[in-house]
Enzyme design. Sequence first.
Site, PDB file in Angstrom:
ATOM      1  CG  ASP A  13      -1.906  -0.826   1.359  1.00 15.78           C
ATOM      2  OD1 ASP A  13      -2.271  -1.662   0.011  1.00 15.78           O
ATOM      3  OD2 ASP A  13      -2.133  -1.685   2.130  1.00 15.78           O
ATOM      4  CB  ALA A  15       0.933   5.568  -3.416  1.00 10.48           C
ATOM      5  CE  LYS A  16       2.470  -2.313  -4.175  1.00 11.95           C
ATOM      6  NZ  LYS A  16       2.105  -1.921  -3.017  1.00 11.95           N
ATOM      7  N   GLY A  40      -4.517  -4.109  -3.787  1.00 16.48           N
ATOM      8  CA  GLY A  40      -5.496  -3.192  -3.953  1.00 16.48           C
ATOM      9  C   GLY A  40      -4.637  -1.985  -4.457  1.00 16.48           C
ATOM     10  CG  HIS A  41      -2.186  -1.914  -7.012  1.00 17.98           C
ATOM     11  ND1 HIS A  41      -1.061  -2.484  -7.806  1.00 17.98           N
ATOM     12  CD2 HIS A  41      -1.900  -2.384  -5.633  1.00 17.98           C
ATOM     13  CE1 HIS A  41      -0.254  -3.079  -7.048  1.00 17.98           C
ATOM     14  NE2 HIS A  41      -0.601  -3.260  -5.747  1.00 17.98           N
ATOM     15  CD  GLN A 227       0.967  -8.761  -2.660  1.00 18.33           C
ATOM     16  OE1 GLN A 227       1.563  -9.456  -3.491  1.00 18.33           O
ATOM     17  NE2 GLN A 227      -0.283  -8.592  -3.006  1.00 18.33           N
ATOM     18  CB  SER A 416       3.045  11.123  -4.271  1.00 23.55           C
ATOM     19  OG  SER A 416       1.746  11.403  -4.305  1.00 23.55           O
TER      20      SER A 416
HETATM   21  P1  GDP Z   1      -0.686   0.490  -3.504  1.00 22.64           P
HETATM   22  O1  GDP Z   1      -1.280  -0.856  -3.112  1.00 22.64           O
HETATM   23  O2  GDP Z   1       0.774   0.525  -3.153  1.00 22.64           O
HETATM   24  O3  GDP Z   1      -1.071   0.867  -5.100  1.00 22.64           O
HETATM   25  O4  GDP Z   1      -1.685   1.655  -2.651  1.00 22.64           O
HETATM   26  P2  GDP Z   1      -3.093   1.849  -2.180  1.00 22.64           P
HETATM   27  O5  GDP Z   1      -3.574   2.084  -3.498  1.00 22.64           O
HETATM   28  O6  GDP Z   1      -3.385   0.533  -1.634  1.00 22.64           O
HETATM   29  O7  GDP Z   1      -3.033   2.995  -1.184  1.00 22.64           O
HETATM   30  C1  GDP Z   1      -2.498   4.204  -1.430  1.00 22.64           C
HETATM   31  C2  GDP Z   1      -3.751   5.050  -0.971  1.00 22.64           C
HETATM   32  O8  GDP Z   1      -3.006   6.442  -0.729  1.00 22.64           O
HETATM   33  C3  GDP Z   1      -4.570   5.135  -2.113  1.00 22.64           C
HETATM   34  O9  GDP Z   1      -5.887   5.182  -1.479  1.00 22.64           O
HETATM   35  C4  GDP Z   1      -4.367   6.585  -2.867  1.00 22.64           C
HETATM   36  O10 GDP Z   1      -5.112   7.247  -3.534  1.00 22.64           O
HETATM   37  C5  GDP Z   1      -3.576   7.356  -1.936  1.00 22.64           C
HETATM   38  N1  GDP Z   1      -2.461   8.332  -2.418  1.00 22.64           N
HETATM   39  C6  GDP Z   1      -1.477   8.017  -3.464  1.00 22.64           C
HETATM   40  N2  GDP Z   1      -0.587   8.998  -3.203  1.00 22.64           N
HETATM   41  C7  GDP Z   1      -0.970   9.750  -2.184  1.00 22.64           C
HETATM   42  C8  GDP Z   1      -0.485  10.946  -1.720  1.00 22.64           C
HETATM   43  O11 GDP Z   1       0.635  11.652  -2.253  1.00 22.64           O
HETATM   44  N3  GDP Z   1      -1.166  11.748  -0.618  1.00 22.64           N
HETATM   45  C9  GDP Z   1      -2.318  11.154  -0.243  1.00 22.64           C
HETATM   46  N4  GDP Z   1      -2.962  11.903   1.105  1.00 22.64           N
HETATM   47  N5  GDP Z   1      -2.784   9.920  -0.683  1.00 22.64           N
HETATM   48  C10 GDP Z   1      -2.251   9.353  -1.714  1.00 22.64           C
HETATM   49  P1  IMO Z   2      -0.882  -4.023  -2.245  1.00 20.70           P
HETATM   50  O1  IMO Z   2      -0.327  -4.620  -3.504  1.00 20.70           O
HETATM   51  C1  IMO Z   2      -0.920  -4.502   2.022  1.00 20.70           C
HETATM   52  C2  IMO Z   2      -0.773  -8.719   3.578  1.00 20.70           C
HETATM   53  C3  IMO Z   2      -2.004  -9.106   4.408  1.00 20.70           C
HETATM   54  C4  IMO Z   2      -1.419 -10.150   5.426  1.00 20.70           C
HETATM   55  C5  IMO Z   2      -0.195 -10.596   4.518  1.00 20.70           C
HETATM   56  C6  IMO Z   2      -0.629 -12.062   3.910  1.00 20.70           C
HETATM   57  O2  IMO Z   2      -2.101  -3.580  -2.305  1.00 20.70           O
HETATM   58  O3  IMO Z   2       0.374  -3.378  -1.727  1.00 20.70           O
HETATM   59  P2  IMO Z   2      -2.126 -12.676   1.770  1.00 20.70           P
HETATM   60  O4  IMO Z   2      -3.616 -12.746   1.673  1.00 20.70           O
HETATM   61  O5  IMO Z   2      -1.214 -12.068   0.830  1.00 20.70           O
HETATM   62  O6  IMO Z   2      -1.893 -14.189   2.204  1.00 20.70           O
HETATM   63  O7  IMO Z   2      -1.774 -11.861   3.473  1.00 20.70           O
HETATM   64  O8  IMO Z   2       0.136  -9.760   3.361  1.00 20.70           O
HETATM   65  N1  IMO Z   2      -0.876  -7.985   2.303  1.00 20.70           N
HETATM   66  C7  IMO Z   2      -1.028  -6.810   1.953  1.00 20.70           C
HETATM   67  N2  IMO Z   2      -0.888  -5.664   2.731  1.00 20.70           N
HETATM   68  N3  IMO Z   2      -1.099  -4.586   0.932  1.00 20.70           N
HETATM   69  C8  IMO Z   2      -1.196  -5.563   0.042  1.00 20.70           C
HETATM   70  O9  IMO Z   2      -1.337  -5.430  -1.558  1.00 20.70           O
HETATM   71  C9  IMO Z   2      -1.196  -6.707   0.538  1.00 20.70           C
HETATM   72  N4  IMO Z   2      -1.336  -8.030   0.101  1.00 20.70           N
HETATM   73  C10 IMO Z   2      -1.251  -8.932   1.268  1.00 20.70           C
HETATM   74  O10 IMO Z   2      -2.651  -8.062   5.033  1.00 20.70           O
HETATM   75  O11 IMO Z   2      -0.674  -9.421   6.541  1.00 20.70           O
HETATM   76 MG    MG Z   3      -2.890  -1.508  -1.788  1.00 18.64          MG
END
Ligand code: GDP
Ligand code: IMO
Ligand code: MG
Length: 429
Positions: A13, A15-16, A40-41, A227, A416
Site C-alpha cells: 500500500d 501507492a504503487k 488493491g492498487h 505487496q 507525491s
Molecule cells: P498500492 O497498493 O501500493 O497501490 O497503494 P493503495 O492504493 O493500496 O494505497 C495508497 C492510497 O494512498 C490510495 O488510496 C491512494 O489514492 C492514496 N495516495 C496515493 N498517493 C497519495 C499522496 O501523495 N497523498 C495522499 N494523501 N494519498 C495518496
Molecule cells: P498491495 O499490492 C498490504 C498482507 C495481508 C497479510 C499478509 C498475507 O495493495 O500493496 P495474503 O492474503 O497475501 O496471504 O496476506 O500480507 N497483504 C497486503 N498488505 N497491501 C497488499 O497489497 C497486501 N497483500 C497482502 O494483510 O498481512
Molecule cells: Mg494496496
Amino acid sequence: MSATSVIGLQWGDEAKGKVVDILTGKSDIVVRYQGGANAGHTVVADGKKYKLSLIPSGVFRHNVQNVIASGVVIDPESLLNEINTLRNQDVAIDTNLLISDRAHLIFPWHKEKDRLLNSLAGRESIGTTMRGIGPCYSDKYGRSLAVRVGDMFRPNAKERLREIAKANADYLAKADPDKNYEELTSESFLTTYFDYAAQLKPFVADTTTYLLDAAEAGKKLLLEGAQGALLDVDHGTFPYVTSSNSSGVGVSSGSGVPACYITKVVGVLKAYATRVGGGPFPTEQDNETGQKIRDRGAEYGTVTKRPRRCGWFDAVAARYAARLSGVGALAVMLLDVLSTFDELNICIAYEINGQKTINFPSHADDLRAVKPIYETHRGWQGDLTGVRSFNNLPRNAQYYLNRISEIIARPIGLVSVGPDREQTININL
Ligand code: GDP
Ligand code: IMO
Ligand code: MG
C-alpha cells in the site's frame, strides 16, 4: 531493450498504483507478475478514483498493452468482476489485456483453506486477506492439485477439475465438519468455472513468449509489483508475509522477463510506515500519533477495509528493502499526510537485546524485540497538496526527504503530495 520495475519497499500500500499510472505514460506494456486479488492498487485520474486488484494500473492510458503474467494467481470470478467494472467505467479493457495461460487459478477451496489455516496458526495470526493466495501458491509448488488458466481449455479439463474438486471437498469436510462442501462436487460448480474460463478466453495468451518478443523488439516494459518487499516470502518478515516474491527479486520469475532487461528499479515508499494484518512492526504507533496518521492518510485497506496499522518511517527496513530490490531511485508518497506534526521521527537503527544494528533481522522474534532508535525532525504546518516543485516544499519537508534519501543511499525521483496524478513532484523519474 528496457524495462522498469516498480516495487513497494514497505509492507504494501505504498501507492504503487499511482506511480505505475504516472510511468505508464512512457511505456508500451505494463505487467502484473505476482500476487493476486490480495492487492488493491488505487489510481486517481481527473478526479475519478479507480481500484484495481489483478489488472495492471496501466489500463487507464491509451495505446498500452496490459499483461497479467504467469506468476499471478487468478481468482476468475474476481477478475471478471474487475473487467466488468472497468467496462462500465468506459475503460477500453477488451482490446488491451492479456492473461497468461501459465497463471494459476484460485478456486473456492483455496479461500476456505485460507480461512481455516489462518485461525489454526496457534500464534499471532498472519491476518491474510482471505483471498486464497497462500493455499493457491501451495498447490502451485505442490503441483499435483494445481490448475493453470491454460488447463481449462484442454480436452480432459472437466474430468481433472472434477477430481481435484472432489479431493478438496473431502479434505475440507474433514477439516471443518460443521460446514457442507457438497456444492464443490456438483455439476453446477464445474459449469460455473468453465463459464468463467470461456469469458476469459479472448484474453488468454502465452505471455512469456509475448514479453520476450517485446523485450527483444525494444518495447518499453513496466513491471508492476504488488505487496511490498517486507512481505516477500523469502526475504520478508516470515511467516508474516504473503506467498510470493514481492520484493525486486521476484520480477523475473513472475514475469518471465530476464533480469538483464531491467534497467531501472523504482522503490516506492510512504513518507511514514503502515502495515495491515499481523506481524512485528518496530515503529508502530498504536496511539494518538498512529491515529492521526490513519485519519490524515485515510489508512484503511483497499481490499479488506481493515484499519491499517500506522507508524514512523523506518529507514532500517527501507534501506534493507531498497538494497534487496536493487532500487535505483525512490518515489516518496503521501508526504502531505505528515503536515501539522510538530515533530517527526525517523528510525535510523535498531537495538535488539542490547545490540545496536542497522541491519534488518531475519527472524520475526528478533524484529519483535527491536527498540527503535529515532532521530527527531522538526515538522511543518502548511498544506502540501498544491506544491509542484521540490524547492517550494517547506524547508523542514525538504530536510526530511533529503535525510531519508541519505540513509537509504538512493536519490528521490518523485514526491507525491496527494492522490491525484497531478499532485506530484516529478524530480527525475
Ligand atoms: P498500492 O497498493 O501500493 O497501490 O497503494 P493503495 O492504493 O493500496 O494505497 C495508497 C492510497 O494512498 C490510495 O488510496 C491512494 O489514492 C492514496 N495516495 C496515493 N498517493 C497519495 C499522496 O501523495 N497523498 C495522499 N494523501 N494519498 C495518496
Ligand atoms: P498491495 O499490492 C498490504 C498482507 C495481508 C497479510 C499478509 C498475507 O495493495 O500493496 P495474503 O492474503 O497475501 O496471504 O496476506 O500480507 N497483504 C497486503 N498488505 N497491501 C497488499 O497489497 C497486501 N497483500 C497482502 O494483510 O498481512
Ligand atoms: Mg494496496
